[in-house]
Design an enzyme around this catalytic site. Structure first.
Site, PDB file in Angstrom:
ATOM      1  N   HIS A 147      -1.526  -0.610 -83.927  1.00 43.84           N
ATOM      2  CA  HIS A 147      -0.240  -0.894 -83.292  1.00 43.84           C
ATOM      3  C   HIS A 147      -0.305  -2.120 -82.382  1.00 43.84           C
ATOM      4  O   HIS A 147       0.733  -2.658 -82.000  1.00 43.84           O
ATOM      5  CB  HIS A 147       0.274   0.334 -82.527  1.00 43.84           C
ATOM      6  N   ASP A 165      -4.939   4.424 -86.826  1.00 47.29           N
ATOM      7  CA  ASP A 165      -4.527   3.421 -85.844  1.00 47.29           C
ATOM      8  C   ASP A 165      -5.684   2.492 -85.484  1.00 47.29           C
ATOM      9  O   ASP A 165      -5.823   2.077 -84.338  1.00 47.29           O
ATOM     10  CB  ASP A 165      -3.962   4.069 -84.582  1.00 47.29           C
ATOM     11  N   SER A 183      -4.638  -0.397 -74.898  1.00 41.62           N
ATOM     12  CA  SER A 183      -4.779  -0.023 -76.305  1.00 41.62           C
ATOM     13  C   SER A 183      -5.743  -0.955 -77.024  1.00 41.62           C
ATOM     14  O   SER A 183      -5.634  -2.177 -76.930  1.00 41.62           O
ATOM     15  CB  SER A 183      -3.426  -0.069 -77.007  1.00 41.62           C
TER      16      SER A 183
END
Length: 465
Positions: free
Chosen positions: A122, A152, A226
């Site tokens: 992402h 992911d 992230s």
């Protein structure tokens, strides 16, 4: 009058004594003041020895792991171009509109001297340009090597003649609950930020419809973290920070990382095969927290209760049976379904695992050869699809696609069951693997266009919001 005045004064004085006694004996304060004549220790705010935090952890030292990690964690910038429709005609016919650039930021971890970097899918999704900044402020253009939306995880690379600092993958299966960990990344564009916490849980799933298996920690993680590193006190990479659970969008005590064993397997597959090799047993667990599960006592089972076995799957050929309870796979104890899916996420088709099940109150260990998935429950919609047989290809006049074999109740009015999905949005669907990737990448907040073929070979399109 004097007598009355005297009585009044006596009454007031008695009332005061009574009120004071009540305050003293019945309304004591709910706090305590502790005093001491001994001098209290004072610690500098620039450095607090871990021994000051309590006995038993005075040997923990984060400094070496932190120094090693910050030099291996990078700042990732993602430039995307979005089109803003200026009218209804632009929206429906795809013409016109204003193209505006958008910049997203995240983190990444260098995993080799020659510039391979692992991050989250992402973080780099829909990028038209990727830029990586090292801890020494050197900036490089990066290219996308491969990605896996389901885990992911994404792999990118920068080109440089320098030998880069990097982190080695640790063994996330050996990570213990309560173990100290560091989260390193770039929250809110604050580069090279290190936070500490402990492993709060393992094999954590945030979505009951998916096969997630996260490491949960209480190390502070915020937007921008992230793709960053979760390391143990040795500086070993045990996870890729991925998500937080929050109603505010910022850290409130819960952060989640993809285990390093899963990330490592995804990276190796991308580098060796160009895609992710996914292995499956061919079993479906009994759903928990339903009336049937409560009545059968499934909610109280320590392990995975097998409710369904796919024909010709590894589980079927190994002799697993309905009602078996999976207790262990190889040396991994299985308490719940994410324990199982997390371990299978580190395996490839044709790998053999030893599965220990409880059957008729006895333990039985069976070798299971893992295979490629033939059946898929679409995460975003709950539909069940399977690869086409040769008869399906002839009947539907198509060599590619996946057949819808099960539809949840909320979609049964659309006439989906028995048809073949050949395209999701602009992605062609050839088999189960393509369907898994395409449905895993869609947004639950946007619209999805599904193109199907019926038995007459005619194409149909449905738009799901």
């Amino acid at each position: 009058m004097k007598r009355i005045g005297g009585l009044l004064l006596v009454s007031i004085f008695a009332g005061a004594i009574t009120l004071g006694a009540y305050k003293l004996f019945f309304e004591r304060p709910n706090y305590a003041i502790v005093t001491s004549d001994e001098a209290q220790p004072v610690f500098s705010t620039s450095y607090t020895p871990t021994s000051a935090l309590g006995s038993g952890i005075n040997e923990v030292d984060f400094t070496n792991a932190a120094e090693r990690t910050v030099n291996s964690v990078v700042h990732v910038k993602n430039l995307t171009l979005s089109t803003r429709r200026s009218s209804v005609f632009d929206f429906f016919y795809g013409s016109g509109g204003t193209v505006t650039p958008q910049v997203g930021t995240g983190s990444g971890v260098i995993i080799s001297q020659d510039g391979y970097i692992v991050t989250n899918n992402h973080v780099i999704a829909n990028a038209t340009q990727l830029q990586v900044t090292l801890n020494n402020n050197q900036t490089y253009e990066a290219e996308l090597v491969g990605t896996d939306p389901n885990s992911d995880i994404a792999l990118i690379k920068i080109e440089t003649d320098d030998k880069l600092p990097y982190l080695a993958f640790g063994d996330s299966d050996n990570t213990k609950i309560g173990e100290w960990v560091l989260a390193v990344g770039n929250p809110f564009n604050l580069t090279s930020t290190v936070t500490a916490g402990i492993v709060s849980a393992k094999a954590r799933s945030l979505d009951t419809r998916s096969n997630q298996s996260f490491i949960q920690t209480d190390a502070a993680v915020n937007p921008g973290n992230s793709g960053g590193a979760l390391v143990n006190t040795n500086g070993d990479l045990i996870g890729i920070n991925t998500a937080i659970s929050s109603q505010t969008g910022s850290y409130v005590g819960y952060s989640f990382a993809v285990p390093s064993n899963i990330a490592k397997k995804v990276v190796n597959d991308i580098m060796e095969y160009g895609n992710v090799q996914k292995a499956f047993m061919g079993i479906s667990p009994a759903p928990v927290n339903t009336r049937d599960a409560i009545e059968k006592g499934i909610n109280n089972i320590d392990g995975v209760y097998i409710e369904r076995i796919e024909e010709e799957s590894g589980a079927d050929e190994a002799g697993l049976e309905l009602g078996d309870i999976i207790k262990k796979v190889d040396q991994i104890d299985i308490h719940k379904y994410p324990d199982l899916t997390g371990y299978l996420g580190t395996k490839r088709p044709n790998d053999t695992i030893n599965v220990t099940v409880e059957r008729n109150q006895e333990l039985l260990t069976l070798p299971v050869v893992l295979k490629e998935r033939q059946l898929l429950v679409v995460p975003a919609m709950g539909m069940e699809v399977k690869n086409l047989t040769k008869d399906d290809q002839k009947r539907f006049r198509t060599k590619s696609g996946v057949k819808i074999t099960g539809v949840p109740e909320r979609y049964r009015g659309y006439g989906l069951e028995g048809k073949v999905i050949v395209q999701v949005d602009d992605k062609e669907i050839k088999n189960i693997s393509d369907a898994d990737t395409a449905f895993g990448a869609i947004s639950r907040y946007g619209k999805t266009i599904i193109t199907m073929v019926n038995e007459k070979g005619e194409r149909e399109r449905l738009i799901f919001q």
